[in-house]
Write a protein that holds these residues in place. Structure first.
Motif, PDB file in Angstrom:
ATOM      1  N   GLN A  67       0.835  -1.206   0.000  1.00 25.19           N
ATOM      2  CA  GLN A  67       0.000   0.000   0.000  1.00 25.19           C
ATOM      3  C   GLN A  67       0.869   1.254   0.000  1.00 25.19           C
ATOM      4  OE1 GLN A  67      -3.128   0.568  -0.481  1.00 25.19           O
ATOM      5  NE2 GLN A  67      -4.060  -1.421  -0.221  1.00 25.19           N
ATOM      6  N   LEU A  68       1.961   1.242   0.759  1.00 28.49           N
ATOM      7  CA  LEU A  68       2.871   2.380   0.800  1.00 28.49           C
ATOM      8  C   LEU A  68       3.461   2.644  -0.586  1.00 28.49           C
ATOM      9  CD1 LEU A  68       4.407   4.540   2.428  1.00 28.49           C
ATOM     10  CD2 LEU A  68       6.136   2.791   2.926  1.00 28.49           C
ATOM     11  N   LEU A  69       3.957   1.598  -1.233  1.00 25.42           N
ATOM     12  CA  LEU A  69       4.511   1.759  -2.580  1.00 25.42           C
ATOM     13  C   LEU A  69       3.439   2.222  -3.565  1.00 25.42           C
ATOM     14  CD1 LEU A  69       6.787   1.484  -4.676  1.00 25.42           C
ATOM     15  CD2 LEU A  69       6.076  -0.909  -4.952  1.00 25.42           C
ATOM     16  N   ALA A  70       2.284   1.592  -3.518  1.00 23.58           N
ATOM     17  CA  ALA A  70       1.197   1.955  -4.437  1.00 23.58           C
ATOM     18  C   ALA A  70       0.811   3.422  -4.273  1.00 23.58           C
ATOM     19  CB  ALA A  70      -0.017   1.051  -4.202  1.00 23.58           C
ATOM     20  N   ASN A  71       0.758   3.887  -3.050  1.00 21.50           N
ATOM     21  CA  ASN A  71       0.435   5.293  -2.802  1.00 21.50           C
ATOM     22  C   ASN A  71       1.541   6.216  -3.296  1.00 21.50           C
ATOM     23  OD1 ASN A  71      -2.003   4.594  -1.628  1.00 21.50           O
ATOM     24  ND2 ASN A  71      -1.194   4.618   0.449  1.00 21.50           N
ATOM     25  N   GLN A  72       2.797   5.808  -3.122  1.00 25.25           N
ATOM     26  CA  GLN A  72       3.923   6.640  -3.551  1.00 25.25           C
ATOM     27  C   GLN A  72       3.966   6.810  -5.071  1.00 25.25           C
ATOM     28  OE1 GLN A  72       7.217   4.576  -1.723  1.00 25.25           O
ATOM     29  NE2 GLN A  72       7.187   5.906   0.064  1.00 25.25           N
ATOM     30  N   VAL A  73       3.612   5.775  -5.803  1.00 26.62           N
ATOM     31  CA  VAL A  73       3.671   5.859  -7.268  1.00 26.62           C
ATOM     32  C   VAL A  73       2.307   6.153  -7.893  1.00 26.62           C
ATOM     33  CG1 VAL A  73       5.728   4.415  -7.470  1.00 26.62           C
ATOM     34  CG2 VAL A  73       3.481   3.349  -7.604  1.00 26.62           C
ATOM     35  N   GLY A  74       1.283   6.279  -7.069  1.00 28.71           N
ATOM     36  CA  GLY A  74      -0.035   6.676  -7.573  1.00 28.71           C
ATOM     37  C   GLY A  74      -0.773   5.585  -8.306  1.00 28.71           C
ATOM     38  N   VAL A  75      -0.581   4.342  -7.878  1.00 28.76           N
ATOM     39  CA  VAL A  75      -1.273   3.214  -8.509  1.00 28.76           C
ATOM     40  C   VAL A  75      -2.014   2.430  -7.424  1.00 28.76           C
ATOM     41  CG1 VAL A  75      -1.026   1.140  -9.926  1.00 28.76           C
ATOM     42  CG2 VAL A  75       0.529   3.060 -10.266  1.00 28.76           C
ATOM     43  N   PRO A  76      -3.227   2.829  -7.128  1.00 30.87           N
ATOM     44  CA  PRO A  76      -3.964   2.134  -6.077  1.00 30.87           C
ATOM     45  C   PRO A  76      -4.381   0.728  -6.504  1.00 30.87           C
ATOM     46  CG  PRO A  76      -5.376   3.700  -7.175  1.00 30.87           C
ATOM     47  CD  PRO A  76      -3.998   3.891  -7.740  1.00 30.87           C
ATOM     48  N   TYR A  77      -4.604  -0.118  -5.518  1.00 30.27           N
ATOM     49  CA  TYR A  77      -5.113  -1.465  -5.790  1.00 30.27           C
ATOM     50  C   TYR A  77      -6.044  -1.865  -4.656  1.00 30.27           C
ATOM     51  CZ  TYR A  77      -1.999  -3.488  -2.289  1.00 30.27           C
ATOM     52  OH  TYR A  77      -1.373  -3.802  -1.115  1.00 30.27           O
TER      53      TYR A  77
ATOM     54  N   VAL B 168      -6.991  -9.407  -7.599  1.00 26.85           N
ATOM     55  CA  VAL B 168      -6.517  -8.092  -7.171  1.00 26.85           C
ATOM     56  C   VAL B 168      -6.992  -7.106  -8.227  1.00 26.85           C
ATOM     57  CG1 VAL B 168      -4.501  -6.647  -6.718  1.00 26.85           C
ATOM     58  CG2 VAL B 168      -4.506  -9.058  -6.010  1.00 26.85           C
ATOM     59  N   GLN B 169      -7.693  -6.085  -7.797  1.00 26.09           N
ATOM     60  CA  GLN B 169      -8.164  -5.064  -8.725  1.00 26.09           C
ATOM     61  C   GLN B 169      -7.177  -3.909  -8.714  1.00 26.09           C
ATOM     62  OE1 GLN B 169     -12.261  -4.125  -7.948  1.00 26.09           O
ATOM     63  NE2 GLN B 169     -12.794  -6.267  -7.668  1.00 26.09           N
ATOM     64  N   HIS B 170      -6.711  -3.539  -9.904  1.00 28.12           N
ATOM     65  CA  HIS B 170      -5.712  -2.476 -10.012  1.00 28.12           C
ATOM     66  C   HIS B 170      -5.816  -1.829 -11.381  1.00 28.12           C
ATOM     67  CE1 HIS B 170      -3.266  -5.074 -12.596  1.00 28.12           C
ATOM     68  NE2 HIS B 170      -3.551  -6.040 -11.746  1.00 28.12           N
ATOM     69  N   SER B 171      -5.114  -0.722 -11.537  1.00 24.28           N
ATOM     70  CA  SER B 171      -5.129  -0.035 -12.820  1.00 24.28           C
ATOM     71  C   SER B 171      -4.227  -0.776 -13.802  1.00 24.28           C
ATOM     72  CB  SER B 171      -4.635   1.409 -12.658  1.00 24.28           C
ATOM     73  OG  SER B 171      -3.242   1.412 -12.431  1.00 24.28           O
ATOM     74  N   GLY B 172      -4.257  -0.350 -15.049  1.00 24.86           N
ATOM     75  CA  GLY B 172      -3.412  -0.936 -16.077  1.00 24.86           C
ATOM     76  C   GLY B 172      -2.129  -0.164 -16.293  1.00 24.86           C
ATOM     77  N   VAL B 173      -1.795   0.719 -15.373  1.00 24.20           N
ATOM     78  CA  VAL B 173      -0.590   1.541 -15.491  1.00 24.20           C
ATOM     79  C   VAL B 173       0.642   0.682 -15.210  1.00 24.20           C
ATOM     80  CG1 VAL B 173       0.656   3.459 -14.409  1.00 24.20           C
ATOM     81  CG2 VAL B 173      -1.769   3.672 -14.885  1.00 24.20           C
ATOM     82  N   ILE B 174       1.698   0.913 -15.963  1.00 24.43           N
ATOM     83  CA  ILE B 174       2.984   0.262 -15.719  1.00 24.43           C
ATOM     84  C   ILE B 174       3.957   1.341 -15.275  1.00 24.43           C
ATOM     85  CG2 ILE B 174       4.923  -0.967 -16.748  1.00 24.43           C
ATOM     86  CD1 ILE B 174       2.897  -2.282 -18.658  1.00 24.43           C
ATOM     87  N   ILE B 175       4.583   1.112 -14.124  1.00 24.07           N
ATOM     88  CA  ILE B 175       5.541   2.062 -13.566  1.00 24.07           C
ATOM     89  C   ILE B 175       6.946   1.517 -13.805  1.00 24.07           C
ATOM     90  CG2 ILE B 175       6.354   3.164 -11.447  1.00 24.07           C
ATOM     91  CD1 ILE B 175       3.543   4.045 -12.270  1.00 24.07           C
ATOM     92  N   LEU B 176       7.828   2.374 -14.290  1.00 23.34           N
ATOM     93  CA  LEU B 176       9.229   2.005 -14.491  1.00 23.34           C
ATOM     94  C   LEU B 176      10.043   2.591 -13.348  1.00 23.34           C
ATOM     95  CD1 LEU B 176      11.463   0.763 -16.272  1.00 23.34           C
ATOM     96  CD2 LEU B 176      11.597   2.971 -17.447  1.00 23.34           C
TER      97      LEU B 176
END
Length: 84
Positions: free
Chosen positions: A21-31, A44-52
């Motif tokens: 949750q901490l990482l997801a919040n930091q990169v703006g990709v909630p799940y 797991v429900q999440h966005s389709g965004v890919i973070i590099l």
């Protein structure tokens, strides 16, 4: 195992729910994960965004959904060339 089913070279993120949750919040990709018993399968429900994330652990780029492989490949190569 799950991520490797897509491509054996892919890496996935793992950790406790608090860490994820901490990482997801930091990169703006909630799940969202539903509350289930430990032996139950769940989605797991999440966005389709890919973070590099670069080797130094820094947020480098975001590839928004829907990704187009040729564009994403060109962007990735440009980032690698820029950082080299």
């Amino acid at each position: 195992q799950y991520v490797g089913a897509f491509n054996p070279d892919f890496y996935g993120v793992t950790g406790s729910d608090d860490q994820l949750q901490l990482l997801a919040n930091q990169v703006g990709v909630p799940y969202f994960t539903p509350e289930v018993d430990a032996d139950e399968d769940y989605d797991v429900q999440h966005s389709g965004v890919i973070i590099l994330i670069n080797p130094q652990g820094q947020y480098q780029a975001v590839f928004s959904y829907p990704q187009q492989s040729p564009i994403m490949t060109a962007d990735f190569k440009a980032i690698v060339d820029y950082l080299a």
